[in-house]
Design an enzyme around this catalytic site. Sequence first.
Site, mmCIF file in Angstrom:
data_model
loop_
_atom_site.group_PDB
_atom_site.id
_atom_site.type_symbol
_atom_site.label_atom_id
_atom_site.label_comp_id
_atom_site.label_asym_id
_atom_site.label_seq_id
_atom_site.Cartn_x
_atom_site.Cartn_y
_atom_site.Cartn_z
ATOM 1 N N ASP A 60 0.940 -0.782 0.325
ATOM 2 C CA ASP A 60 0.045 -0.347 0.508
ATOM 3 C C ASP A 60 1.151 1.012 -0.018
ATOM 4 O OD1 ASP A 60 -1.585 1.914 0.905
ATOM 5 O OD2 ASP A 60 -3.001 1.167 2.003
ATOM 6 N N THR A 125 -5.727 13.645 -13.855
ATOM 7 C CA THR A 125 -7.097 13.899 -14.434
ATOM 8 C C THR A 125 -7.364 14.815 -14.877
ATOM 9 O OG1 THR A 125 -9.107 13.640 -14.656
ATOM 10 C CG2 THR A 125 -7.751 13.571 -12.340
ATOM 11 N N ASP A 126 -7.917 15.775 -15.776
ATOM 12 C CA ASP A 126 -8.608 16.995 -16.410
ATOM 13 C C ASP A 126 -9.658 17.061 -15.367
ATOM 14 O OD1 ASP A 126 -10.198 14.724 -17.187
ATOM 15 O OD2 ASP A 126 -10.360 15.664 -19.367
ATOM 16 N N GLU A 127 -10.204 16.100 -14.485
ATOM 17 C CA GLU A 127 -11.427 16.514 -13.951
ATOM 18 C C GLU A 127 -10.978 17.592 -12.392
ATOM 19 O OE1 GLU A 127 -13.607 12.865 -12.436
ATOM 20 O OE2 GLU A 127 -12.745 11.887 -14.158
ATOM 21 N N TYR A 151 -13.065 12.349 -5.573
ATOM 22 C CA TYR A 151 -11.897 12.153 -6.337
ATOM 23 C C TYR A 151 -11.463 12.668 -6.721
ATOM 24 C CZ TYR A 151 -10.069 9.973 -10.566
ATOM 25 O OH TYR A 151 -8.960 9.778 -11.454
ATOM 26 N N LYS A 155 -7.196 14.363 -6.250
ATOM 27 C CA LYS A 155 -6.122 14.189 -7.420
ATOM 28 C C LYS A 155 -6.645 15.431 -7.233
ATOM 29 C CE LYS A 155 -5.082 11.177 -9.594
ATOM 30 N NZ LYS A 155 -4.184 10.515 -9.809
ATOM 31 N N LEU A 207 -27.091 5.200 -18.725
ATOM 32 C CA LEU A 207 -27.103 6.305 -18.281
ATOM 33 C C LEU A 207 -27.317 7.077 -16.606
ATOM 34 C CD1 LEU A 207 -26.086 6.827 -21.903
ATOM 35 C CD2 LEU A 207 -25.350 5.988 -20.538
#
Length: 316
Positions: A60, A125-127, A151, A155, A207
């Site tokens: 971990d 990430t682009d997020e 999330y 990041k 969706l």
Amino acid sequence: MQKEILVTGGAGFIGSNFIEYMLRNTDYNITNVDKLTYAGNMLNMKDFSTDGRYRFFQFDIAIKEQLRMVFDRKYDAILNFAAETHVDRSIENAEPFIKTNIHGTLNLLNFVLQGKAKKLIQISTDEVYGSLNENDFPFTEKSPLSPNNPYSASKASADLLVRSYYQTYQLPVIITRCSNNYGPHQHTEKLIPKIITQALQEKEITLYGDGKNVRDWLYVEDHCRAIHKVLEQGQPGDLFNIGGACEKTNEEVASYILDLLGKSKDLITHVTDRKGHDRRYSINFGKIKTKIGWHPTFSFEEGIKKTIDWYKRKLG
Ligand code: NAD
């Protein structure tokens, strides 16, 4: 001398594709450290697990005492893919995201600071940029960080830590921020594998909301090639957006796959929207194109066909 790299999260989707890519395209020795959460899969590593240039530790990254054991050698670079990655799970319980994505990254930074590796590439990430409206310009590296779910917040936090280690200690670090990937080895909780596997079994495809959320799609091998180039050519403190120039609504993606598989669109159903659901991501990847000479090579059609073939083989 052969280069030594440490890949974290190499049992997951992008990490395992990256290891496969690097074993095929370089003579590097690769150490993989992965906790093997629900998202990590021994099967993702089966094509290279016996390669003489590869070794694996089930540890971990958020536990310093475990992580220390992989530093029995000095690495030319650490590539940090290890993360909790599913937005829905982060909405249910953010804690593992904070541990792995933030504490895990901090541990890796500290090992670089102690001289155990020459540099760290943080796979982001682009997020972290949040959400765009229909007519907004794509995200550039200068767009403000504006994460909308636990999330992406975890990041973004990791990115800020990485940046701070560059500013404070001049640590050789590079951050990449990529758009949505698809391809072999991805967990079926994610959109494209879910659509493919449900469609192949003639099962309902759900969706969120009106299905009009837009994502920019990149075939995973193109992402791996971008990271390889960044590893070779990137400079300390660099930050690169990586994108596919392939914006599609979730509904368009589902319809496209159903058409290719010759299945009915009636399999699509709409469910209550995800909380805090980002409407649109779009990436300006002009910087990596100009500075490093990378651009996507797989069309969506090619990439999806390869991905479908892989899931067909997997389902047997
Ligand atoms: P994934 O969920 O498929 O794999 C993550 C891997 O990390 C798994 O093998 C898991 O076992 C491992 N892991 C989790 N916690 C760990 C810990 N504490 N210690 C060691 N290993 C641990 O994720 P992915 O889609 O391959 O994403 C890889 C990286 O790329 C992530 O950092 C993600 O944020 C980033 N990213 C993903 C996408 C995408 O579309 N999938 C796009 C841009 C960026």
